[in-house]
Write a protein that holds these residues in place. Structure first.
Motif, PDB file in Angstrom:
ATOM      1  N   LEU A  59      27.048 -17.639 -13.255  1.00 56.50           N
ATOM      2  CA  LEU A  59      25.991 -17.368 -14.231  1.00 56.50           C
ATOM      3  C   LEU A  59      25.058 -16.254 -13.741  1.00 56.50           C
ATOM      4  N   PRO A  60      25.598 -15.074 -13.448  1.00 57.66           N
ATOM      5  CA  PRO A  60      24.743 -13.983 -12.959  1.00 57.66           C
ATOM      6  C   PRO A  60      23.683 -13.556 -13.954  1.00 57.66           C
ATOM      7  N   ALA A  61      23.819 -13.951 -15.231  1.00 56.53           N
ATOM      8  CA  ALA A  61      22.822 -13.600 -16.236  1.00 56.53           C
ATOM      9  C   ALA A  61      21.433 -14.096 -15.856  1.00 56.53           C
ATOM     10  N   VAL A  62      21.374 -15.180 -15.082  1.00 54.75           N
ATOM     11  CA  VAL A  62      20.074 -15.704 -14.646  1.00 54.75           C
ATOM     12  C   VAL A  62      19.337 -14.662 -13.815  1.00 54.75           C
ATOM     13  N   TYR A  63      20.036 -14.020 -12.905  1.00 54.60           N
ATOM     14  CA  TYR A  63      19.396 -13.026 -12.040  1.00 54.60           C
ATOM     15  C   TYR A  63      19.275 -11.674 -12.734  1.00 54.60           C
ATOM     16  N   ARG A  64      20.160 -11.386 -13.674  1.00 55.08           N
ATOM     17  CA  ARG A  64      19.958 -10.186 -14.493  1.00 55.08           C
ATOM     18  C   ARG A  64      18.632 -10.287 -15.241  1.00 55.08           C
ATOM     19  N   ASP A  65      18.361 -11.452 -15.802  1.00 56.26           N
ATOM     20  CA  ASP A  65      17.111 -11.664 -16.524  1.00 56.26           C
ATOM     21  C   ASP A  65      15.909 -11.535 -15.584  1.00 56.26           C
ATOM     22  N   LEU A  66      16.020 -12.106 -14.384  1.00 60.75           N
ATOM     23  CA  LEU A  66      14.927 -12.014 -13.408  1.00 60.75           C
ATOM     24  C   LEU A  66      14.591 -10.567 -13.095  1.00 60.75           C
ATOM     25  N   PHE A  67      15.607  -9.745 -12.842  1.00 60.49           N
ATOM     26  CA  PHE A  67      15.355  -8.359 -12.463  1.00 60.49           C
ATOM     27  C   PHE A  67      14.842  -7.543 -13.646  1.00 60.49           C
ATOM     28  N   ILE A  68      15.337  -7.823 -14.856  1.00 58.55           N
ATOM     29  CA  ILE A  68      14.842  -7.131 -16.041  1.00 58.55           C
ATOM     30  C   ILE A  68      13.368  -7.456 -16.279  1.00 58.55           C
ATOM     31  N   LYS A  69      12.996  -8.724 -16.098  1.00 55.74           N
ATOM     32  CA  LYS A  69      11.636  -9.163 -16.408  1.00 55.74           C
ATOM     33  C   LYS A  69      10.623  -8.785 -15.322  1.00 55.74           C
ATOM     34  N   THR A  70      11.085  -8.373 -14.155  1.00 63.23           N
ATOM     35  CA  THR A  70      10.136  -8.127 -13.049  1.00 63.23           C
ATOM     36  C   THR A  70      10.126  -6.692 -12.541  1.00 63.23           C
ATOM     37  N   GLY A  71      10.849  -5.782 -13.165  1.00 62.16           N
ATOM     38  CA  GLY A  71      10.826  -4.403 -12.685  1.00 62.16           C
ATOM     39  C   GLY A  71      11.829  -3.524 -13.392  1.00 62.16           C
ATOM     40  N   LYS A  72      11.877  -2.282 -12.964  1.00 66.50           N
ATOM     41  CA  LYS A  72      12.751  -1.296 -13.600  1.00 66.50           C
ATOM     42  C   LYS A  72      14.182  -1.373 -13.077  1.00 66.50           C
ATOM     43  N   GLU A  73      14.358  -1.749 -11.806  1.00 67.11           N
ATOM     44  CA  GLU A  73      15.691  -1.803 -11.215  1.00 67.11           C
ATOM     45  C   GLU A  73      16.430  -3.044 -11.693  1.00 67.11           C
ATOM     46  N   THR A  74      17.601  -2.859 -12.291  1.00 73.31           N
ATOM     47  CA  THR A  74      18.407  -3.989 -12.749  1.00 73.31           C
ATOM     48  C   THR A  74      19.073  -4.678 -11.568  1.00 73.31           C
ATOM     49  N   LEU A  75      19.692  -5.820 -11.846  1.00 67.42           N
ATOM     50  CA  LEU A  75      20.420  -6.536 -10.800  1.00 67.42           C
ATOM     51  C   LEU A  75      21.524  -5.661 -10.229  1.00 67.42           C
ATOM     52  N   GLU A  76      22.294  -5.017 -11.110  1.00 70.60           N
ATOM     53  CA  GLU A  76      23.422  -4.204 -10.640  1.00 70.60           C
ATOM     54  C   GLU A  76      22.970  -2.985  -9.841  1.00 70.60           C
ATOM     55  N   ARG A  77      21.748  -2.519 -10.042  1.00 70.45           N
ATOM     56  CA  ARG A  77      21.238  -1.404  -9.235  1.00 70.45           C
ATOM     57  C   ARG A  77      20.593  -1.887  -7.957  1.00 70.45           C
ATOM     58  N   SER A  78      20.372  -3.197  -7.865  1.00 69.95           N
ATOM     59  CA  SER A  78      19.730  -3.766  -6.679  1.00 69.95           C
ATOM     60  C   SER A  78      20.734  -4.346  -5.698  1.00 69.95           C
ATOM     61  N   VAL A  79      21.866  -4.832  -6.212  1.00 75.58           N
ATOM     62  CA  VAL A  79      22.939  -5.351  -5.366  1.00 75.58           C
ATOM     63  C   VAL A  79      24.271  -4.852  -5.915  1.00 75.58           C
ATOM     64  N   GLU A  80      25.287  -4.919  -5.076  1.00 78.41           N
ATOM     65  CA  GLU A  80      26.653  -4.573  -5.499  1.00 78.41           C
ATOM     66  C   GLU A  80      27.314  -5.845  -5.991  1.00 78.41           C
ATOM     67  N   LEU A  81      27.568  -5.912  -7.281  1.00 78.15           N
ATOM     68  CA  LEU A  81      28.081  -7.120  -7.909  1.00 78.15           C
ATOM     69  C   LEU A  81      29.470  -6.861  -8.473  1.00 78.15           C
ATOM     70  N   SER A  82      30.424  -7.715  -8.134  1.00 77.12           N
ATOM     71  CA  SER A  82      31.797  -7.524  -8.614  1.00 77.12           C
ATOM     72  C   SER A  82      32.433  -8.868  -8.937  1.00 77.12           C
ATOM     73  N   GLN A  83      33.282  -8.869  -9.966  1.00 81.12           N
ATOM     74  CA  GLN A  83      34.017 -10.079 -10.305  1.00 81.12           C
ATOM     75  C   GLN A  83      35.119 -10.335  -9.284  1.00 81.12           C
ATOM     76  N   VAL A  84      35.351 -11.599  -9.008  1.00 83.95           N
ATOM     77  CA  VAL A  84      36.401 -12.007  -8.076  1.00 83.95           C
ATOM     78  C   VAL A  84      37.654 -12.319  -8.887  1.00 83.95           C
ATOM     79  N   ASP A  85      38.732 -11.600  -8.610  1.00 76.86           N
ATOM     80  CA  ASP A  85      39.957 -11.824  -9.368  1.00 76.86           C
ATOM     81  C   ASP A  85      41.164 -11.736  -8.436  1.00 76.86           C
ATOM     82  N   PRO A  86      41.958 -12.829  -8.312  1.00 81.07           N
ATOM     83  CA  PRO A  86      41.820 -14.062  -9.060  1.00 81.07           C
ATOM     84  C   PRO A  86      40.547 -14.827  -8.685  1.00 81.07           C
ATOM     85  N   SER A  87      40.099 -15.650  -9.612  1.00 81.26           N
ATOM     86  CA  SER A  87      38.912 -16.458  -9.349  1.00 81.26           C
ATOM     87  C   SER A  87      39.145 -17.410  -8.185  1.00 81.26           C
TER      88      SER A  87
END
Length: 474
Positions: A59-87
């Motif tokens: 549920l990375p949307a939780v932290y996307r919302d946190l970063f959007i609501k608290t500053g200009k830098e998004t989650l993806e610009r603050s950390v390197e985020l990638s899907q794990v495949d296979p899960s």
């Protein structure tokens, strides 16, 4: 502008602090340890690095919302985020091996049909459809909103009842869902493995816990480059950028109240810190259902083979394991991230092995030789997933619930799981409003429970309550 004292610097506390500071409040965090992040910790040695808490983000949307609501830098610009495949990859005791794709319902169905025969994927899909009903019913009251005063409705299991036989009762636990609805030991073990991974016993967890694999398979599993500790670093940096003041090595011994209202905190050295509002993020007594985590960190010689899965479950018993010799082998989660920041060079590999176990007190993890003997067994089980494992080990570090208690302060080293509906409310957490006015509760021991996403949601709920809202993380 209110003076807000936050007790503890776990992920829920950090999430609340960042939001409150963005809202214009003067926020000060008091943490007994010398760092932040709580259970989201890191161990480093000889160029190897390991997450000692969670290894994947859901549920990375939780932290996307946190970063959007608290500053200009998004989650993806603050950390390197990638899907794990296979899960995840899965190795069953009888030798069956299969991999599940990330966030692909059709892909999961096809993989299970191939592993267990035609119809297996359909049966799994039917259970996930019922789990979707749980998600739709409980998403707001159990995750997005503060806990209602009347928790009676959440005490009833929302997993759609299916009677088995003319006079049979519906499945009440995850283990019963596996036996009655999946009707295949391999599928039942898969379902149990998800629930074990969240720190619950499938034999007692309510049927509504099927929502846990549903969330993973619907919203995906994500890895943060550099390890999950990098997420804690990013949230901490967001807090400092918003002006949050941190005091490390500052243990709070008392919430000071006056006329039924929290008016500050007292530190171990006797200092009184006045505050208009207090947010408590320190752990409370765990629920009886909360289990612990046994971890073996392995520094290996030899490169990580190409195509290696990030996460593999070697299935053994579908129950928490107490480490006793002569019992069935444990289910071991093997994490092998392909991340050069976690190893000295490409001729080495860092691997983390995890087993869900009873907390300290139920088992004495300090008994001489007990933990090391269990670690030997865990490594032996993991050898099925890591070729030549025993010969590749340079050194290992063993962590038990005793270490978790030392790090987080949770009695017995239990790791709080996410809140679940059903079981007469036995899997619900303490509400976010305390009995004293002006005192709020955040983090894994409070609603909506443990885990990175849930901790982030608790921070959003508390920040909204303090701002005068109804207490919602939306």
């Amino acid at each position: 502008m209110a003076r807000i004292a936050v007790i503890g610097a776990g992920m829920g506390s950090l999430a609340a602090a960042a939001r409150l500071a963005t809202g214009g409040h003067r926020v000060a965090v008091y943490e007994r340890a010398e760092t932040y992040g709580g259970g989201v910790a890191r161990y480093e040695r000889d160029g190897f690095a390991f997450d000692t808490g969670p290894g994947l983000l859901h549920l990375p949307a939780v932290y996307r919302d946190l970063f959007i609501k608290t500053g200009k830098e998004t989650l993806e610009r603050s950390v390197e985020l990638s899907q794990v495949d296979p899960s995840s990859c899965h190795l069953l005791p009888e030798g069956t091996r299969f991999a599940l794709p990330n966030a692909s319902r059709a892909g999961v169905v096809a993989a299970l049909d191939e592993a267990f025969g035609s119809g297996a994927g359909e049966r799994w899909g039917e259970v996930m459809n019922r789990a979707r009903s749980v998600w739709e019913v409980t998403r707001r009251p159990l995750l997005e909103d503060t806990l209602a005063a009347d928790t009676g409705p959440l005490g009833r299991d929302p997993y759609p009842a299916r009677r088995h036989g003319l006079f049979g009762r519906p499945a009440r636990t995850i283990a019963e869902v596996g036996r009655r609805e999946l009707r295949h030991p391999g599928l039942a073990s898969l379902l149990a493995g998800y629930v074990l991974g969240y720190g619950y016993d499938p034999a007692t967890a309510p049927a509504s816990a099927a929502v846990l694999p549903y969330m993973e398979q619907t919203f995906g599993s994500w890895y943060v480059g550099g390890g999950l500790r990098a997420l804690a670093d990013a949230v901490f940096e967001r807090c400092t950028a918003r002006g949050v003041e941190f005091h490390f090595g500052a243990e709070v011994t008392e919430v000071v109240e006056k006329d039924g209202r929290a008016v500050g905190v007292r530190l171990a050295d006797g200092t009184l810190v006045e505050a208009d509002t207090v947010v408590r993020g320190t752990p409370r007594e765990p629920l009886a259902v909360d289990l612990g985590r046994f971890t073996v960190l392995l520094a290996l010689r030899g490169p990580r083979p190409a195509g290696t899965a990030h996460r593999t479950l070697v299935h053994g018993t579908d129950r928490p394991h107490d480490g006793r010799p002569g019992t069935p082998p444990p289910t071991v989660t093997v994490l092998r991230p392909d991340d050069p920041r976690l190893r000295p060079d490409d001729a080495h590999e860092s691997v983390t092995l995890t087993v869900t176990v009873p907390p300290q007190g139920v088992v004495d993890w300090t008994a001489p030789g007990y933990a090391e003997a269990f670690a030997d067994r865990v490594v032996e089980v993991a050898g099925v997933a890591v070729a030549g494992l025993a010969e590749r080990i340079l050194w290992r570090e063993v962590r038990t619930p005793v270490d978790t208690e030392r790090l987080t302060g949770v009695p017995g080293g239990a790791v709080p799981g996410p809140a679940l509906a059903g079981a007469s409310g036995g899997y619900l957490r303490t509400g976010n409003r305390a009995s004293a006015s002006g005192l709020y509760l955040v983090g894994g021991s409070a609603h909506p429970g443990g885990g990175l996403a849930h901790a982030g949601m608790s921070g959003a709920i508390v920040a909204d309550l303090i701002a005068g809202g109804p207490g919602g993380s939306r």
